[in-house]
Structure formats: C-alpha cells, structure tokens
Design a protein around this motif. Structure first.
Motif, PDB file in Angstrom:
ATOM      1  N   UNK A 147       0.777  -1.247   0.000  1.00 13.58           N
ATOM      2  CA  UNK A 147       0.000   0.000   0.000  1.00 13.58           C
ATOM      3  C   UNK A 147       0.801   1.286   0.000  1.00 13.58           C
ATOM      4  N   UNK A 148       2.137   1.187   0.079  1.00 14.54           N
ATOM      5  CA  UNK A 148       2.936   2.425   0.118  1.00 14.54           C
ATOM      6  C   UNK A 148       2.722   3.214  -1.169  1.00 14.54           C
ATOM      7  N   UNK A 149       2.748   4.540  -1.011  1.00 11.47           N
ATOM      8  CA  UNK A 149       2.534   5.413  -2.176  1.00 11.47           C
ATOM      9  C   UNK A 149       3.781   5.420  -3.063  1.00 11.47           C
ATOM     10  N   UNK A 150       4.954   5.274  -2.402  1.00 14.23           N
ATOM     11  CA  UNK A 150       6.213   5.382  -3.140  1.00 14.23           C
ATOM     12  C   UNK A 150       7.305   4.676  -2.345  1.00 14.23           C
ATOM     13  N   UNK A 151       8.065   3.801  -3.002  1.00 10.70           N
ATOM     14  CA  UNK A 151       9.199   3.144  -2.351  1.00 10.70           C
ATOM     15  C   UNK A 151      10.425   3.327  -3.238  1.00 10.70           C
ATOM     16  N   UNK A 152      11.458   3.910  -2.664  1.00  9.31           N
ATOM     17  CA  UNK A 152      12.704   4.128  -3.407  1.00  9.31           C
ATOM     18  C   UNK A 152      13.749   3.133  -2.920  1.00  9.31           C
ATOM     19  N   UNK A 153      14.309   2.342  -3.832  1.00 10.33           N
ATOM     20  CA  UNK A 153      15.376   1.397  -3.493  1.00 10.33           C
ATOM     21  C   UNK A 153      16.700   1.920  -4.012  1.00 10.33           C
ATOM     22  N   UNK A 154      17.717   1.959  -3.147  1.00 12.90           N
ATOM     23  CA  UNK A 154      19.052   2.377  -3.592  1.00 12.90           C
ATOM     24  C   UNK A 154      20.025   1.231  -3.327  1.00 12.90           C
ATOM     25  N   UNK A 155      21.010   1.109  -4.207  1.00  9.28           N
ATOM     26  CA  UNK A 155      22.011   0.046  -4.030  1.00  9.28           C
ATOM     27  C   UNK A 155      23.317   0.498  -4.672  1.00  9.28           C
ATOM     28  N   UNK A 156      24.430   0.196  -4.008  1.00  9.91           N
ATOM     29  CA  UNK A 156      25.726   0.590  -4.581  1.00  9.91           C
ATOM     30  C   UNK A 156      26.102  -0.292  -5.767  1.00  9.91           C
ATOM     31  N   UNK A 157      25.431  -1.433  -5.931  1.00  5.11           N
ATOM     32  CA  UNK A 157      25.800  -2.356  -7.005  1.00  5.11           C
ATOM     33  C   UNK A 157      24.883  -2.121  -8.212  1.00  5.11           C
ATOM     34  N   UNK A 158      25.457  -1.582  -9.320  1.00  3.42           N
ATOM     35  CA  UNK A 158      24.610  -1.221 -10.470  1.00  3.42           C
ATOM     36  C   UNK A 158      23.857  -2.397 -11.071  1.00  3.42           C
ATOM     37  N   UNK A 159      24.386  -3.613 -10.889  1.00  6.66           N
ATOM     38  CA  UNK A 159      23.737  -4.790 -11.492  1.00  6.66           C
ATOM     39  C   UNK A 159      22.316  -4.988 -10.947  1.00  6.66           C
ATOM     40  N   UNK A 160      22.078  -4.496  -9.724  1.00 10.21           N
ATOM     41  CA  UNK A 160      20.792  -4.760  -9.070  1.00 10.21           C
ATOM     42  C   UNK A 160      19.643  -3.931  -9.672  1.00 10.21           C
ATOM     43  N   UNK A 161      19.965  -2.774 -10.243  1.00  8.85           N
ATOM     44  CA  UNK A 161      18.892  -1.827 -10.589  1.00  8.85           C
ATOM     45  C   UNK A 161      17.949  -2.381 -11.678  1.00  8.85           C
ATOM     46  N   UNK A 162      18.487  -2.851 -12.838  1.00  8.67           N
ATOM     47  CA  UNK A 162      17.550  -3.418 -13.825  1.00  8.67           C
ATOM     48  C   UNK A 162      16.818  -4.645 -13.308  1.00  8.67           C
ATOM     49  N   UNK A 163      17.451  -5.398 -12.415  1.00 10.03           N
ATOM     50  CA  UNK A 163      16.796  -6.600 -11.863  1.00 10.03           C
ATOM     51  C   UNK A 163      15.609  -6.170 -10.991  1.00 10.03           C
ATOM     52  N   UNK A 164      15.847  -5.160 -10.135  1.00 11.89           N
ATOM     53  CA  UNK A 164      14.769  -4.666  -9.261  1.00 11.89           C
ATOM     54  C   UNK A 164      13.635  -4.080 -10.110  1.00 11.89           C
ATOM     55  N   UNK A 165      14.007  -3.345 -11.176  1.00  9.03           N
ATOM     56  CA  UNK A 165      12.966  -2.754 -12.042  1.00  9.03           C
ATOM     57  C   UNK A 165      12.126  -3.846 -12.701  1.00  9.03           C
ATOM     58  N   UNK A 166      12.804  -4.887 -13.156  1.00 11.02           N
ATOM     59  CA  UNK A 166      12.099  -6.012 -13.802  1.00 11.02           C
ATOM     60  C   UNK A 166      11.166  -6.697 -12.788  1.00 11.02           C
ATOM     61  N   UNK A 167      11.662  -6.886 -11.558  1.00 12.54           N
ATOM     62  CA  UNK A 167      10.813  -7.514 -10.534  1.00 12.54           C
ATOM     63  C   UNK A 167       9.586  -6.653 -10.235  1.00 12.54           C
ATOM     64  N   UNK A 168       9.770  -5.320 -10.227  1.00 11.50           N
ATOM     65  CA  UNK A 168       8.617  -4.433  -9.977  1.00 11.50           C
ATOM     66  C   UNK A 168       7.592  -4.601 -11.103  1.00 11.50           C
ATOM     67  N   UNK A 169       8.081  -4.682 -12.357  1.00 18.43           N
ATOM     68  CA  UNK A 169       7.156  -4.883 -13.503  1.00 18.43           C
ATOM     69  C   UNK A 169       6.436  -6.219 -13.377  1.00 18.43           C
ATOM     70  N   UNK A 170       7.196  -7.280 -13.015  1.00 20.19           N
ATOM     71  CA  UNK A 170       6.601  -8.626 -12.884  1.00 20.19           C
ATOM     72  C   UNK A 170       5.489  -8.650 -11.845  1.00 20.19           C
ATOM     73  N   UNK A 171       5.573  -7.736 -10.876  1.00 20.51           N
ATOM     74  CA  UNK A 171       4.546  -7.685  -9.828  1.00 20.51           C
ATOM     75  C   UNK A 171       3.467  -6.659 -10.134  1.00 20.51           C
ATOM     76  N   UNK A 172       3.512  -6.147 -11.373  1.00 20.82           N
ATOM     77  CA  UNK A 172       2.517  -5.158 -11.821  1.00 20.82           C
ATOM     78  C   UNK A 172       2.403  -3.983 -10.852  1.00 20.82           C
TER      79      UNK A 172
END
Ligand code: SAM
Length: 268
Positions: A147-172
């Motif tokens: 239910x959160x309006x906005x969640x920002x994820x930060x990570x020092x490892x650049x490899x994680x960002x497209x993976x996290x974005x893809x997971x967010x899409x997979x969860x609609x």
C-alpha cells in the motif's frame, strides 16, 4: 562429468589437496568421507594420490536443482514465490513474485523474510519508504504491494537496478510507485516524490558495521517518529547496532531473531 574419488577428507588429506590442483582439478568437494576432484580429462597423478578412482558421472544441473527446491516463503501478510509458483500464493495473502537471479533477495534468507514481515506489521497505506541496499528490490516492492505510495530502493551495485525494475514490472507495481537508483545514503536522492529526502519508513538489510556508520544518515532520512527496520545483523553484533541507535536517540528499540540473524526495529 569426470570426477576423481579420493578416500579421506580435506583434513586428513590436507597435504594432498595442492597435488590435485596441480594435476588440473577444476574443483574439489568433500562428501561422505570422500574428496571429489573434478577434472576435464583423465590425467597422470602423483603416487601420493593414486589410491583414488576415476568415475564418469551424470552432469548435474545445480541451477535447475536449486530452482526445483524453492518453496513459497510466508512473511507476515506477504507470500514470496518464484514466477513458476504463482499458483501457490494463498488467496488471503499479498503475493510477491521474485525471479531468483544475480541480486540478493529471493525471500529465502532469514533477513529478507524478517524484513518483509516487519513491513507487513505496519500500515503502509500512502506512506513513503526508503530501502537501502535494495538488491532484487524485494523490500521496496513488498512495501508498494502493501500500500505504500512510493518506495525508493538504492544500491551501490549497479547490477541490481535493472533486476529490481524487472521484478517491480513482474509484480505489476503501478508506474511511479517504486523507483530504483544506484547509490547510497549521502548521495542526492531523486526529489520528484520526496522532495526533502525524508521518508515515512526506512528499511535496510545491510550488516551491523554499516548500520553503525549510517545510523546518523538514517536519522536525516526518516520523519520524526517514523519506523526504522534494520537487518543483516548477526546476533553477536546486536550490541553494536543497539549502541548506535541509542547514540542517535532512536526509541522503542525491539529485536527479533531467526537463528544467527537479527532484525531490529526502532522509532526515529
Ligand atoms: N534488500 C534485499 C533483501 O533484503 O533481501 C537485499 C539485501 S543484500 C543483503 C544487501 C544489498 O546492499 C546488496 O545488494 C548490496 O549491493 C547493497 N549494499 C551494500 N552496501 C551498501 C551501501 N553502502 N549502500 C547501499 N547499498 C549497499
């Protein structure tokens, strides 16, 4: 797959391990009183390690085996599954689908599970969340699904960002409800939703020494009274984290544990 079975253990044959590597072993494993040395081809071995036996074994697909053994993980109101187990999400639970891959955070680690559980204990409707060390994005995505309006994820490892974005899409997750960026606390955070960088909830699955270093920054990014959820902490390192929270004036410090891992919640 060619394996040389050598009787003994890494301890009893300590002096012979180098001989196996020198003979061209590509990997060594100890199992049931045997050293298993993996080779690409049969090779002449020195006398000291000739008491073993060459075996041709069926190839093992470790990844397939790992995937086949994954089970749904229940964390409070959330059930975390890999994509092929979507059908096993109970109707009463919030389903969170995470593709097991290169980034940490499938839900199968005690720290991830406890952090999702702690998020699910909160009323997140309309809240903003900062997830430090987002990995697969699992905690930010859990927050958005809860239910959160906005969640920002930060990570020092650049490899994680497209993976996290893809997971967010997979969860609609609706566009704009999660965002992911390379970085850490101290960097400029995107100010389009949370202009002052101050969030309602802060969650971080890192490690005790890093929490000790970052705890001052946590204060700066959390609204007064906002919940802080910290994990990745070995139980033996709890005093370090508790001391840091005391130092910065956090209140209502509570600890939960799972085996050797701990999660600490507190209020800013
Ligand atoms: N949040 C996921 C979870 O709970 O399963 C992943 C946690 S994983 C244990 C820690 C993540 O923190 C890694 O992806 C790592 O790259 C990231 N990390 C390590 N140090 C960091 C730092 N100083 N700032 C931001 N991220 C960091």
């Amino acid at each position: 797959m060619l394996v040389y079975h050598l009787p003994g253990t890494f301890e009893t044959r300590e002096d012979h391990l180098d001989l196996l590597w020198e003979a061209g072993a590509t990997g060594l494993e100890e199992r049931a009183g045997l050293i298993r040395a993996y080779f690409d081809e049969e090779t002449e071995l020195p006398d000291a390690i000739r008491d073993g036996e060459w075996r041709q074994e069926a190839d093992q697909d470790w990844l397939a085996e790992f995937k086949a053994n994954l089970r749904p993980v229940q964390a409070g109101r959330v059930t975390i599954v890999p994509p092929w187990l979507r059908a096993e999400i109970p109707a009463t639970q919030v389903g969170l689908v995470i593709e097991p891959g290169m980034a940490f955070g499938t839900g199968h680690h005690a720290t991830t599970r406890m952090a999702v559980e702690a998020l699910s204990d909160l009323n997140l409707n309309g809240q903003t969340i900062l997830d430090v060390g987002t990995g697969s994005g699992v905690l930010a995505i859990a927050g958005a699904l809860l239910g959160a309006e906005y969640a920002l994820g930060v990570d020092i490892d650049p490899i994680t960002i497209p993976i996290a974005e893809e997971n967010a899409r997979d969860n609609a997750v609706p566009e704009g409800r999660t965002a992911f960026m390379v970085g850490t606390l101290g960097d400029d955070l995107p100010g389009d939703v949370v202009a002052d960088g101050v969030f309602d909830v802060l969650v971080a699955n890192l490690y005790a020494e890093l929490h000790d270093l970052l705890v001052g920054a946590y204060v700066g990014h959390l609204r007064p009274g906002g919940p802080l959820i910290l994990t990745g902490i070995l139980t033996g390192k709890l005093p370090l984290v508790q001391g840091a929270l005391d130092r910065e004036g956090f209140t209502d410090v509570q600890v939960r544990t799972d085996g050797e891992w701990a999660l600490v919640t507190a209020r800013a």
